[in-house]
Design a protein around this motif. Structure first.
Motif, PDB file in Angstrom:
ATOM      1  N   GLY A  68     -91.839 -97.468 -10.357  1.00 32.52           N
ATOM      2  CA  GLY A  68     -92.792 -97.265 -11.480  1.00 32.52           C
ATOM      3  C   GLY A  68     -92.244 -97.503 -12.834  1.00 32.52           C
ATOM      4  N   ASP A  69     -93.250 -97.257 -14.037  1.00 30.22           N
ATOM      5  CA  ASP A  69     -92.820 -97.723 -15.428  1.00 30.22           C
ATOM      6  C   ASP A  69     -91.340 -97.287 -15.736  1.00 30.22           C
ATOM      7  N   ARG A  70     -90.903 -96.329 -15.277  1.00 33.89           N
ATOM      8  CA  ARG A  70     -89.494 -95.714 -15.554  1.00 33.89           C
ATOM      9  C   ARG A  70     -88.864 -94.743 -14.423  1.00 33.89           C
ATOM     10  N   PRO A  71     -87.922 -94.287 -14.470  1.00 32.75           N
ATOM     11  CA  PRO A  71     -87.439 -93.658 -13.066  1.00 32.75           C
ATOM     12  C   PRO A  71     -88.253 -92.095 -12.988  1.00 32.75           C
ATOM     13  N   PHE A  72     -89.407 -92.152 -12.774  1.00 31.26           N
ATOM     14  CA  PHE A  72     -90.069 -90.955 -12.396  1.00 31.26           C
ATOM     15  C   PHE A  72     -89.594 -90.315 -11.302  1.00 31.26           C
ATOM     16  N   ALA A  73     -89.508 -88.718 -11.357  1.00 31.04           N
ATOM     17  CA  ALA A  73     -88.957 -88.183 -10.168  1.00 31.04           C
ATOM     18  C   ALA A  73     -90.471 -87.846  -9.253  1.00 31.04           C
ATOM     19  N   TYR A  74     -90.468 -87.734  -8.469  1.00 35.12           N
ATOM     20  CA  TYR A  74     -91.631 -87.627  -7.387  1.00 35.12           C
ATOM     21  C   TYR A  74     -91.366 -86.941  -6.209  1.00 35.12           C
ATOM     22  N   THR A  75     -91.460 -85.486  -6.353  1.00 31.02           N
ATOM     23  CA  THR A  75     -91.138 -84.670  -4.746  1.00 31.02           C
ATOM     24  C   THR A  75     -92.318 -84.266  -4.035  1.00 31.02           C
ATOM     25  N   TYR A  76     -92.042 -84.560  -2.774  1.00 28.87           N
ATOM     26  CA  TYR A  76     -93.131 -84.367  -1.754  1.00 28.87           C
ATOM     27  C   TYR A  76     -92.301 -84.040  -0.453  1.00 28.87           C
ATOM     28  N   SER A  77     -92.724 -83.112   0.444  1.00 25.95           N
ATOM     29  CA  SER A  77     -92.340 -82.819   1.928  1.00 25.95           C
ATOM     30  C   SER A  77     -90.694 -82.333   1.650  1.00 25.95           C
ATOM     31  N   GLY A  78     -90.520 -81.683   0.184  1.00 26.81           N
ATOM     32  CA  GLY A  78     -89.308 -81.259   0.254  1.00 26.81           C
ATOM     33  C   GLY A  78     -88.101 -82.293  -0.194  1.00 26.81           C
ATOM     34  N   ASN A  79     -88.457 -83.430  -0.807  1.00 29.47           N
ATOM     35  CA  ASN A  79     -87.421 -84.645  -0.793  1.00 29.47           C
ATOM     36  C   ASN A  79     -88.135 -85.218  -2.261  1.00 29.47           C
ATOM     37  N   THR A  80     -87.001 -85.443  -3.067  1.00 34.71           N
ATOM     38  CA  THR A  80     -87.422 -85.968  -4.361  1.00 34.71           C
ATOM     39  C   THR A  80     -86.869 -87.431  -4.424  1.00 34.71           C
ATOM     40  N   LYS A  81     -87.703 -88.102  -5.064  1.00 26.93           N
ATOM     41  CA  LYS A  81     -87.433 -89.655  -5.188  1.00 26.93           C
ATOM     42  C   LYS A  81     -87.621 -90.207  -6.615  1.00 26.93           C
ATOM     43  N   TYR A  82     -86.725 -90.971  -7.014  1.00 31.86           N
ATOM     44  CA  TYR A  82     -86.815 -91.699  -8.477  1.00 31.86           C
ATOM     45  C   TYR A  82     -86.992 -93.142  -8.055  1.00 31.86           C
ATOM     46  N   ALA A  83     -88.104 -93.500  -9.176  1.00 32.02           N
ATOM     47  CA  ALA A  83     -88.849 -94.625  -9.163  1.00 32.02           C
ATOM     48  C   ALA A  83     -87.748 -95.922  -9.444  1.00 32.02           C
ATOM     49  N   LEU A  84     -88.121 -96.981  -8.859  1.00 29.83           N
ATOM     50  CA  LEU A  84     -87.363 -98.038  -9.202  1.00 29.83           C
ATOM     51  C   LEU A  84     -88.173 -98.839 -10.050  1.00 29.83           C
ATOM     52  N   PRO A  85     -87.546-100.093 -10.758  1.00 34.23           N
ATOM     53  CA  PRO A  85     -88.395-100.732 -11.707  1.00 34.23           C
ATOM     54  C   PRO A  85     -89.442-101.745 -10.817  1.00 34.23           C
ATOM     55  N   TRP A  86     -90.397-101.851 -11.521  1.00 31.67           N
ATOM     56  CA  TRP A  86     -91.221-102.808 -10.876  1.00 31.67           C
ATOM     57  C   TRP A  86     -90.886-104.279 -10.548  1.00 31.67           C
ATOM     58  N   ASN A  87     -91.312-104.694  -9.470  1.00 23.67           N
ATOM     59  CA  ASN A  87     -90.868-106.289  -9.149  1.00 23.67           C
ATOM     60  C   ASN A  87     -92.070-107.103  -9.627  1.00 23.67           C
ATOM     61  N   ARG A  88     -92.040-108.360  -9.495  1.00 26.72           N
ATOM     62  CA  ARG A  88     -93.013-109.220 -10.015  1.00 26.72           C
ATOM     63  C   ARG A  88     -94.283-109.098  -9.259  1.00 26.72           C
ATOM     64  N   ASP A  89     -94.326-109.014  -7.792  1.00 28.18           N
ATOM     65  CA  ASP A  89     -95.312-108.943  -6.967  1.00 28.18           C
ATOM     66  C   ASP A  89     -96.095-107.718  -7.066  1.00 28.18           C
ATOM     67  N   LEU A  90     -95.524-106.412  -7.447  1.00 28.21           N
ATOM     68  CA  LEU A  90     -95.874-105.342  -7.652  1.00 28.21           C
ATOM     69  C   LEU A  90     -96.880-105.447  -8.778  1.00 28.21           C
ATOM     70  N   LEU A  91     -96.285-105.842  -9.844  1.00 27.18           N
ATOM     71  CA  LEU A  91     -96.947-106.018 -11.345  1.00 27.18           C
ATOM     72  C   LEU A  91     -98.185-107.003 -11.148  1.00 27.18           C
ATOM     73  N   LYS A  92     -98.256-107.679 -10.278  1.00 25.78           N
ATOM     74  CA  LYS A  92     -99.386-108.649 -10.179  1.00 25.78           C
ATOM     75  C   LYS A  92    -100.348-107.988  -9.307  1.00 25.78           C
ATOM     76  N   LEU A  93     -99.969-107.255  -8.377  1.00 23.52           N
ATOM     77  CA  LEU A  93    -101.251-106.445  -7.529  1.00 23.52           C
ATOM     78  C   LEU A  93    -101.524-105.133  -8.446  1.00 23.52           C
ATOM     79  N   LYS A  94    -100.589-104.386  -9.070  1.00 26.47           N
ATOM     80  CA  LYS A  94    -100.970-103.209 -10.318  1.00 26.47           C
ATOM     81  C   LYS A  94    -102.264-104.080 -11.046  1.00 26.47           C
ATOM     82  N   SER A  95    -102.136-105.245 -11.561  1.00 23.52           N
ATOM     83  CA  SER A  95    -103.237-105.726 -12.411  1.00 23.52           C
ATOM     84  C   SER A  95    -104.325-106.158 -11.642  1.00 23.52           C
TER      85      SER A  95
END
Length: 202
Positions: A68-95
């Protein structure tokens, strides 16, 4: 209602009521799809997913990653994750996804299904961190898999096949009224990578 062989316009809502799901079909060339599939398989920081079911933590064979854009916390199924910084491929696909859909996204949850034995049970993406009625864009690479919707009240079903390099978007009140799943398909022996672009409401 099955849409496996239907010719679907990018402006066609697949859901008969209470939501919006639009299938754009293949949005990248076959060559680009192969390139991105290889890069994502090799370069994403995949981790086995964890979930708490009936109070017990389990580890799935399916792997996930959260960016994600920043280390967003996201909780589902009782588990919390923190977003990693985008890499080049993900930014291309996001665009590409944002240009195709007219939506904007600030995060992406990726899933790696190694073969057809792995899938996802009925659920809706209604976590509190997500923007209310925000769009979720699902980009698929690899093995073609059947994808199903089921209305929470009427139990009406809608099904389609998600192709290699294709895009599906769900938006509006879809998550409030519809469940979706990726059913197992044991005859499929190759992997599928799914990117779900989302908007976290900070």
């Amino acid at each position: 209602m099955k849409l496996f062989e239907s010719a679907m316009s990018a402006n066609t809502n697949l859901l008969p009521t209470d939501g919006m799901a639009i299938y754009f079909g293949k949005i990248v060339s076959p060559e680009e799809a192969e390139m991105f599939a290889g890069h994502l398989y090799s370069n994403i920081e995949w981790r086995n997913d964890e979930a708490v079911i009936f109070g017990k933590k389990i580890t799935t064979r399916r792997k996930v990653a959260w960016y994600g854009d920043r280390p967003f916390a996201y909780t589902y199924s009782g588990n919390t994750k923190y977003a990693l910084p985008w890499n080049r491929d993900l930014l291309k696909l996001k665009s590409v996804v944002e240009r195709t859909t007219g939506e904007t996204f600030n995060s992406c949850l990726l899933n790696l299904y190694h073969d057809g034995h792995e899938g996802m049970a009925w659920h809706s993406d209604g976590e509190k961190e997500l923007k209310k009625n925000g769009a979720i864009a699902s980009l698929s690479f690899g093995a073609e898999r059947r994808f199903s919707f089921k209305h929470k009240i009427s139990k009406q079903k809608v099904e389609l096949v998600l192709e290699h390099g294709s895009l599906l978007i769900m938006k509006g009140p879809t998550q409030h009224h519809w469940l979706h799943r990726l059913p197992p398909a044991k005859r499929i022996t190759t992997h599928r990578i799914n990117l779900t672009f989302r908007t976290i409401d900070p």
